[in-house]
Design a protein around this motif. Sequence first.
Motif, PDB file in Angstrom:
ATOM      1  N   LEU A 277       0.852  -1.186   0.000  1.00  0.00           N
ATOM      2  CA  LEU A 277       0.000   0.000   0.000  1.00  0.00           C
ATOM      3  C   LEU A 277       0.886   1.233   0.000  1.00  0.00           C
ATOM      4  O   LEU A 277       1.982   1.230   0.561  1.00  0.00           O
ATOM      5  CB  LEU A 277      -0.919   0.038   1.225  1.00  0.00           C
ATOM      6  CG  LEU A 277      -1.841  -1.148   1.472  1.00  0.00           C
ATOM      7  CD1 LEU A 277      -2.731  -0.868   2.680  1.00  0.00           C
ATOM      8  CD2 LEU A 277      -2.689  -1.466   0.250  1.00  0.00           C
ATOM      9  N   LYS A 278       0.386   2.315  -0.617  1.00  0.00           N
ATOM     10  CA  LYS A 278       1.112   3.585  -0.619  1.00  0.00           C
ATOM     11  C   LYS A 278       0.187   4.678  -0.110  1.00  0.00           C
ATOM     12  O   LYS A 278      -0.828   4.982  -0.736  1.00  0.00           O
ATOM     13  CB  LYS A 278       1.607   3.930  -2.026  1.00  0.00           C
ATOM     14  CG  LYS A 278       2.464   5.191  -2.078  1.00  0.00           C
ATOM     15  CD  LYS A 278       3.025   5.413  -3.465  1.00  0.00           C
ATOM     16  CE  LYS A 278       3.938   6.647  -3.482  1.00  0.00           C
ATOM     17  NZ  LYS A 278       4.520   6.868  -4.839  1.00  0.00           N
ATOM     18  N   LEU A 279       0.518   5.244   1.024  1.00  0.00           N
ATOM     19  CA  LEU A 279      -0.296   6.306   1.613  1.00  0.00           C
ATOM     20  C   LEU A 279      -0.151   7.576   0.784  1.00  0.00           C
ATOM     21  O   LEU A 279       0.944   8.112   0.637  1.00  0.00           O
ATOM     22  CB  LEU A 279       0.146   6.566   3.051  1.00  0.00           C
ATOM     23  CG  LEU A 279      -0.616   7.663   3.806  1.00  0.00           C
ATOM     24  CD1 LEU A 279      -2.082   7.293   3.951  1.00  0.00           C
ATOM     25  CD2 LEU A 279       0.023   7.908   5.174  1.00  0.00           C
TER      26      LEU A 279
ATOM     27  N   SER B 138       5.183  10.690   0.799  1.00  0.00           N
ATOM     28  CA  SER B 138       4.307  10.147  -0.247  1.00  0.00           C
ATOM     29  C   SER B 138       2.952  10.848  -0.302  1.00  0.00           C
ATOM     30  O   SER B 138       2.207  10.690  -1.277  1.00  0.00           O
ATOM     31  CB  SER B 138       4.084   8.647  -0.028  1.00  0.00           C
ATOM     32  OG  SER B 138       3.434   8.418   1.222  1.00  0.00           O
ATOM     33  N   VAL B 139       2.626  11.618   0.726  1.00  0.00           N
ATOM     34  CA  VAL B 139       1.294  12.239   0.823  1.00  0.00           C
ATOM     35  C   VAL B 139       1.222  13.473  -0.079  1.00  0.00           C
ATOM     36  O   VAL B 139       1.986  14.430   0.100  1.00  0.00           O
ATOM     37  CB  VAL B 139       0.969  12.603   2.277  1.00  0.00           C
ATOM     38  CG1 VAL B 139      -0.294  13.449   2.364  1.00  0.00           C
ATOM     39  CG2 VAL B 139       0.799  11.333   3.111  1.00  0.00           C
TER      40      VAL B 139
ATOM     41  N   GLU C 195      -0.445  18.448   8.030  1.00  0.00           N
ATOM     42  CA  GLU C 195       0.258  17.760   9.109  1.00  0.00           C
ATOM     43  C   GLU C 195       0.761  16.399   8.639  1.00  0.00           C
ATOM     44  O   GLU C 195       1.875  15.979   8.972  1.00  0.00           O
ATOM     45  CB  GLU C 195      -0.659  17.602  10.320  1.00  0.00           C
ATOM     46  CG  GLU C 195      -0.950  18.899  11.052  1.00  0.00           C
ATOM     47  CD  GLU C 195      -1.928  18.721  12.201  1.00  0.00           C
ATOM     48  OE1 GLU C 195      -2.244  17.554  12.526  1.00  0.00           O
ATOM     49  OE2 GLU C 195      -2.383  19.734  12.769  1.00  0.00           O
ATOM     50  N   LEU C 196      -0.079  15.712   7.871  1.00  0.00           N
ATOM     51  CA  LEU C 196       0.308  14.400   7.346  1.00  0.00           C
ATOM     52  C   LEU C 196       1.471  14.544   6.351  1.00  0.00           C
ATOM     53  O   LEU C 196       2.394  13.714   6.339  1.00  0.00           O
ATOM     54  CB  LEU C 196      -0.898  13.749   6.667  1.00  0.00           C
ATOM     55  CG  LEU C 196      -0.966  12.222   6.657  1.00  0.00           C
ATOM     56  CD1 LEU C 196      -0.987  11.663   8.064  1.00  0.00           C
ATOM     57  CD2 LEU C 196      -2.200  11.759   5.884  1.00  0.00           C
ATOM     58  N   GLN C 197       1.428  15.582   5.531  1.00  0.00           N
ATOM     59  CA  GLN C 197       2.513  15.827   4.572  1.00  0.00           C
ATOM     60  C   GLN C 197       3.843  16.068   5.281  1.00  0.00           C
ATOM     61  O   GLN C 197       4.906  15.718   4.743  1.00  0.00           O
ATOM     62  CB  GLN C 197       2.185  17.037   3.699  1.00  0.00           C
ATOM     63  CG  GLN C 197       1.196  16.754   2.585  1.00  0.00           C
ATOM     64  CD  GLN C 197       1.050  17.939   1.651  1.00  0.00           C
ATOM     65  OE1 GLN C 197       0.775  19.058   2.079  1.00  0.00           O
ATOM     66  NE2 GLN C 197       1.244  17.703   0.362  1.00  0.00           N
ATOM     67  N   ASN C 198       3.792  16.655   6.444  1.00  0.00           N
ATOM     68  CA  ASN C 198       5.018  16.923   7.194  1.00  0.00           C
ATOM     69  C   ASN C 198       5.689  15.648   7.682  1.00  0.00           C
ATOM     70  O   ASN C 198       6.886  15.654   7.999  1.00  0.00           O
ATOM     71  CB  ASN C 198       4.722  17.836   8.388  1.00  0.00           C
ATOM     72  CG  ASN C 198       4.345  19.245   7.970  1.00  0.00           C
ATOM     73  OD1 ASN C 198       4.701  19.700   6.889  1.00  0.00           O
ATOM     74  ND2 ASN C 198       3.607  19.936   8.832  1.00  0.00           N
TER      75      ASN C 198
END
Length: 227
Positions: free
Chosen positions: A153-155, A191-192, A184-187
């Motif tokens: 899987l790739k988040l 891959s986001v 926040e997730l990108q930090n």
Amino acid sequence: MIKNNIKNIRQRILLATERCQRDPTEVSVLAVSKTKTTTDIKQAIAAGQDFFGENYIQEGVKKIQFLDNPSLTWHFIGSVQSNKIRLVAKYFDWCQSVNSVNCANRLNYQRISFQKPLNILIQININNEPTKSGVSLKELLVLAEHISQLPYLKLRGLMAIPALKETYCRQLKIYQKMSEAFQELQNVYTSVDTLSLGTSHDMEAAIIAGSTMVRIGSAIFGSRGQE
């Protein structure tokens, strides 16, 4: 009609991105093709559309098999039922509605025989509505960490289906909460890159808040069926 509708959607994206000084190429269109015919989809393809979203697994698989077009990218955006996980993993390029560790584990297991990982968006229930799927923002980081460890899987980011509010300002406020969670997730995860937010009815507010993908059904294909 479909060709003109897609042209109109691109114009709406252009105007919305101009308002918030974003590059219009940062926003992609996912054509929600559930209940639509392959003839409808072919018209959209002819107009340059190559991302399609399906809610019903068996209907979506039939279209993917019939069209047999490797240049298309297929997103599953419906509820992931346990007995249909194998089909999602086998036929789709993306799953936008992952909302549990168990769902992620089973998709990962079923994707083992494929070279490319399945792209994953975590579905957020931004208003904690009891009738909608998705995790709360409090649960997000735990699930994201788990998905990031699964090899098949790739988040890629987040998806949400917030209820439409009475005013533009209230809608924008909800979308900004999603945008903050996305950032926040990108930090944490390189891959986001995808925030799937906004439909035919509210895409402007979603884009201004930071959406990178709008899910458009009725404004492309007409009102037959639901988005």
